[in-house]
Scaffold this motif. Structure first.
Motif, PDB file in Angstrom:
ATOM      1  N   ILE A 209       6.282  41.326 -22.688  1.00 27.73           N
ATOM      2  CA  ILE A 209       5.620  41.022 -21.414  1.00 27.73           C
ATOM      3  C   ILE A 209       4.229  40.460 -21.714  1.00 27.73           C
ATOM      4  O   ILE A 209       3.297  41.212 -22.045  1.00 27.73           O
ATOM      5  N   LEU A 210       4.117  39.165 -21.604  1.00 24.36           N
ATOM      6  CA  LEU A 210       2.837  38.507 -21.902  1.00 24.36           C
ATOM      7  C   LEU A 210       2.011  38.371 -20.629  1.00 24.36           C
ATOM      8  O   LEU A 210       2.564  38.411 -19.522  1.00 24.36           O
ATOM      9  N   PRO A 211       0.689  38.188 -20.769  1.00 20.45           N
ATOM     10  CA  PRO A 211      -0.135  37.992 -19.571  1.00 20.45           C
ATOM     11  C   PRO A 211       0.328  36.758 -18.790  1.00 20.45           C
ATOM     12  O   PRO A 211       0.855  35.808 -19.370  1.00 20.45           O
ATOM     13  N   GLU A 212       0.142  36.811 -17.482  1.00 15.98           N
ATOM     14  CA  GLU A 212       0.459  35.652 -16.640  1.00 15.98           C
ATOM     15  C   GLU A 212      -0.428  34.478 -17.056  1.00 15.98           C
ATOM     16  O   GLU A 212      -1.516  34.692 -17.607  1.00 15.98           O
ATOM     17  N   GLU A 213       0.002  33.277 -16.715  1.00 18.09           N
ATOM     18  CA  GLU A 213      -0.745  32.082 -17.116  1.00 18.09           C
ATOM     19  C   GLU A 213      -2.211  32.138 -16.651  1.00 18.09           C
ATOM     20  O   GLU A 213      -3.133  31.795 -17.404  1.00 18.09           O
ATOM     21  N   ASP A 214      -2.409  32.599 -15.410  1.00 15.97           N
ATOM     22  CA  ASP A 214      -3.782  32.674 -14.869  1.00 15.97           C
ATOM     23  C   ASP A 214      -4.648  33.629 -15.687  1.00 15.97           C
ATOM     24  O   ASP A 214      -5.830  33.372 -15.944  1.00 15.97           O
ATOM     25  N   ASP A 215      -4.056  34.759 -16.072  1.00 16.28           N
ATOM     26  CA  ASP A 215      -4.811  35.758 -16.846  1.00 16.28           C
ATOM     27  C   ASP A 215      -5.147  35.203 -18.237  1.00 16.28           C
ATOM     28  O   ASP A 215      -6.235  35.406 -18.770  1.00 16.28           O
ATOM     29  N   ASP A 216      -4.169  34.497 -18.792  1.00 14.21           N
ATOM     30  CA  ASP A 216      -4.366  33.886 -20.105  1.00 14.21           C
ATOM     31  C   ASP A 216      -5.525  32.878 -20.033  1.00 14.21           C
ATOM     32  O   ASP A 216      -6.402  32.846 -20.902  1.00 14.21           O
ATOM     33  N   GLU A 217      -5.502  32.121 -18.969  1.00 16.46           N
ATOM     34  CA  GLU A 217      -6.536  31.101 -18.789  1.00 16.46           C
ATOM     35  C   GLU A 217      -7.909  31.756 -18.588  1.00 16.46           C
ATOM     36  O   GLU A 217      -8.913  31.291 -19.126  1.00 16.46           O
ATOM     37  N   GLU A 218      -7.911  32.857 -17.861  1.00 14.90           N
ATOM     38  CA  GLU A 218      -9.174  33.587 -17.632  1.00 14.90           C
ATOM     39  C   GLU A 218      -9.739  34.069 -18.978  1.00 14.90           C
ATOM     40  O   GLU A 218     -10.935  33.974 -19.240  1.00 14.90           O
ATOM     41  N   MET A 219      -8.854  34.545 -19.851  1.00 16.96           N
ATOM     42  CA  MET A 219      -9.307  35.043 -21.162  1.00 16.96           C
ATOM     43  C   MET A 219      -9.855  33.897 -22.011  1.00 16.96           C
ATOM     44  O   MET A 219     -10.871  34.030 -22.673  1.00 16.96           O
ATOM     45  N   TYR A 220      -9.153  32.769 -21.957  1.00 14.86           N
ATOM     46  CA  TYR A 220      -9.614  31.596 -22.716  1.00 14.86           C
ATOM     47  C   TYR A 220     -11.006  31.180 -22.220  1.00 14.86           C
ATOM     48  O   TYR A 220     -11.930  30.974 -23.011  1.00 14.86           O
ATOM     49  N   THR A 221     -11.137  31.067 -20.905  1.00 13.57           N
ATOM     50  CA  THR A 221     -12.416  30.613 -20.340  1.00 13.57           C
ATOM     51  C   THR A 221     -13.516  31.617 -20.661  1.00 13.57           C
ATOM     52  O   THR A 221     -14.627  31.251 -21.058  1.00 13.57           O
ATOM     53  N   PHE A 222     -13.183  32.900 -20.522  1.00 14.86           N
ATOM     54  CA  PHE A 222     -14.182  33.926 -20.815  1.00 14.86           C
ATOM     55  C   PHE A 222     -14.679  33.792 -22.264  1.00 14.86           C
ATOM     56  O   PHE A 222     -15.876  33.760 -22.536  1.00 14.86           O
ATOM     57  N   THR A 223     -13.730  33.687 -23.190  1.00 21.24           N
ATOM     58  CA  THR A 223     -14.083  33.604 -24.621  1.00 21.24           C
ATOM     59  C   THR A 223     -14.982  32.401 -24.889  1.00 21.24           C
ATOM     60  O   THR A 223     -16.014  32.509 -25.555  1.00 21.24           O
ATOM     61  N   THR A 224     -14.563  31.253 -24.364  1.00 22.87           N
ATOM     62  CA  THR A 224     -15.282  30.015 -24.700  1.00 22.87           C
ATOM     63  C   THR A 224     -16.647  29.943 -24.015  1.00 22.87           C
ATOM     64  O   THR A 224     -17.506  29.177 -24.446  1.00 22.87           O
ATOM     65  N   GLU A 225     -16.837  30.733 -22.951  1.00 25.62           N
ATOM     66  CA  GLU A 225     -18.160  30.735 -22.305  1.00 25.62           C
ATOM     67  C   GLU A 225     -19.047  31.866 -22.820  1.00 25.62           C
ATOM     68  O   GLU A 225     -20.237  31.703 -23.026  1.00 25.62           O
ATOM     69  N   TYR A 226     -18.439  33.025 -23.007  1.00 24.69           N
ATOM     70  CA  TYR A 226     -19.240  34.217 -23.345  1.00 24.69           C
ATOM     71  C   TYR A 226     -19.832  34.131 -24.753  1.00 24.69           C
ATOM     72  O   TYR A 226     -21.007  34.458 -24.958  1.00 24.69           O
ATOM     73  N   LEU A 227     -19.024  33.700 -25.708  1.00 21.58           N
ATOM     74  CA  LEU A 227     -19.524  33.671 -27.096  1.00 21.58           C
ATOM     75  C   LEU A 227     -20.742  32.741 -27.238  1.00 21.58           C
ATOM     76  O   LEU A 227     -21.762  33.157 -27.803  1.00 21.58           O
ATOM     77  N   PRO A 228     -20.683  31.503 -26.725  1.00 21.54           N
ATOM     78  CA  PRO A 228     -21.879  30.648 -26.846  1.00 21.54           C
ATOM     79  C   PRO A 228     -23.093  31.238 -26.122  1.00 21.54           C
ATOM     80  O   PRO A 228     -24.227  31.062 -26.568  1.00 21.54           O
ATOM     81  N   GLN A 229     -22.863  31.975 -25.037  1.00 22.63           N
ATOM     82  CA  GLN A 229     -24.004  32.594 -24.338  1.00 22.63           C
ATOM     83  C   GLN A 229     -24.626  33.715 -25.172  1.00 22.63           C
ATOM     84  O   GLN A 229     -25.710  34.192 -24.883  1.00 22.63           O
TER      85      GLN A 229
END
Ligand code: SF4
Length: 378
Positions: A209-229
């Protein structure tokens, strides 16, 4: 040109459920003969590369730190005996939490290793268990601190998102934990279900049972924004580092520079030819023992393939593709070959062109595969 060296250690304590890398458990009996074969192959490459300076070395796997300290020492000694190594070389070792100890860390340090990459993946014990990792979150923290105490200041942590049952909240905790450990580099990869893995079988049965596409996308966006901040500049699709701590060995791959690969399943890119070694560990050992080259496959990629590879490897990085360097390398006009493709990708806002440079946009980083496919021939 300075050259990179990759050394493959194909042993793991236990196979992770998502892993399709050439690594095997239950091969302890082969550690010693493997290290002997590896040293023999290293000597051979030493002859081929005499007069060439090695400026990056990457010992990967598998789990290199599963080997005993004396085996690590033997490999590193052989490397120093066989090659001319740049004084400022980056020498990295992959490690898994729970497989390092003071003796091994000292062996690595005295062998010139100056960068450790820990496969942490997540700081959630439940998630670690669900993906078949051998360590706990606490062990990961301890291993990183022990490495720092042993004098390693350049440390990468691999993290994963899109794991079964993982939420963005879980991911945030892991990323914050990683940052707290004062490491210099974080690689963040989305889970891919690879053919032939236990996860692929579970997926077919409908039990993964993998995360839904929206959740996956949220994680991707979070990672790519949070780390540079938080001080980790994104310098490649999946890689983030503090300034000056980009992994130099990986740039060998992305910049189409030469590297030699030793060990079972290792790949080399040498004199514009791609070589891969025998994957089977026992066959690799036997072949080297007989004094033969352990090469299973070699190819001179066609110019269309080589150009596509060159482009998409360069585009993975924030430096992007230098059109002038491309033209110099291939002696071909970039726009004559790819003018139409560039227009299409510009229209889709997947790339940006500035003077003689092409970069992926934020959208292009997310849909890198679409860009890369566009450059492939036929
Ligand atoms: S530790 Fe790394 S190489 Fe070994 S099985 Fe797990 S993911 Fe694969």
């Amino acid at each position: 040109m300075k050259t990179g060296l990759y050394i493959h250690i194909p042993f793991c304590q236990q196979k992770c459920l998502y892993c399709d890398f050439p690594s095997y458990d239950n091969l302890t009996h082969l550690y010693q003969p493997y290290v002997a074969a590896l040293c023999q192959e290293i000597s051979g490459w030493g002859g081929v590369l005499s007069g060439t300076l090695i400026d990056t070395i990457y010992i990967g796997g598998g789990t290199p730190t599963l080997l005993p300290a004396d085996a690590l020492k033997t490999i590193l000694t052989k490397v120093h005996e066989s090659f001319s190594i740049d004084e400022a070389a980056e020498i990295s070792v992959e490690a898994n939490p729970g497989t390092t100890n003071q003796e091994k860390l000292l062996a690595l340090k005295s062998g010139g290793v100056n960068r450790i990459s820990f496969g942490v993946q997540t700081f959630s014990d439940a998630l670690l268990k669900s993906i078949g990792r051998i360590h706990s979150a606490e062990q990961a923290v301890r291993s990183v601190k022990e490495a720092q105490d042993a004098g390693f200041s350049n440390i990468n942590l691999d993290l994963m998102y899109g794991l079964p049952g993982q939420s963005c909240k879980d991911l945030k905790v892991s990323i914050q934990e990683a940052i707290k450990l004062d490491v210099t580099h974080i690689s963040a990869y989305g889970l891919k279900v690879e053919e032939g893995t236990p996860f692929a079988a579970m997926d077919q049965l409908g039990t993964l049972i993998l995360p839904e596409e929206d959740d996956d996308e949220e994680m991707y966006t979070f990672t790519t924004e949070y780390l540079p901040q938080h001080g980790f500049r994104r310098y490649e699709i999946s890689n983030f580092s503090k300034v000056g701590y980009e992994c130099r060995h990986n740039f060998k791959y992305w910049k189409y520079h030469p590297y030699a690969g030793v060990g079972a399943a290792a790949h080399s890119f040498f004199q514009k030819e791609r070589l891969s070694n025998i994957t089977d560990v026992s066959q690799y050992i036997d072949c080297v023992k007989k004094g033969k080259l352990p090469i299973e496959f070699r190819e001179n990629p066609s110019s269309a393939i080589a150009m596509a590879e060159y482009i998409f490897l360069a585009l993975r990085t924030v430096q992007g593709l230098s059109i002038l360097e491309f033209q110099e390398y291939f002696n071909r006009g970039f726009y004559l070959e790819y003018g139409e493709i560039v227009s299409e990708l510009l229209q889709k806002k997947l790339i940006a062109v500035k003077e003689n440079q092409i970069n992926l946009t934020v959208l292009g980083m997310k849909y890198g595969n679409v860009v890369f496919r566009a450059f492939l021939p036929g």
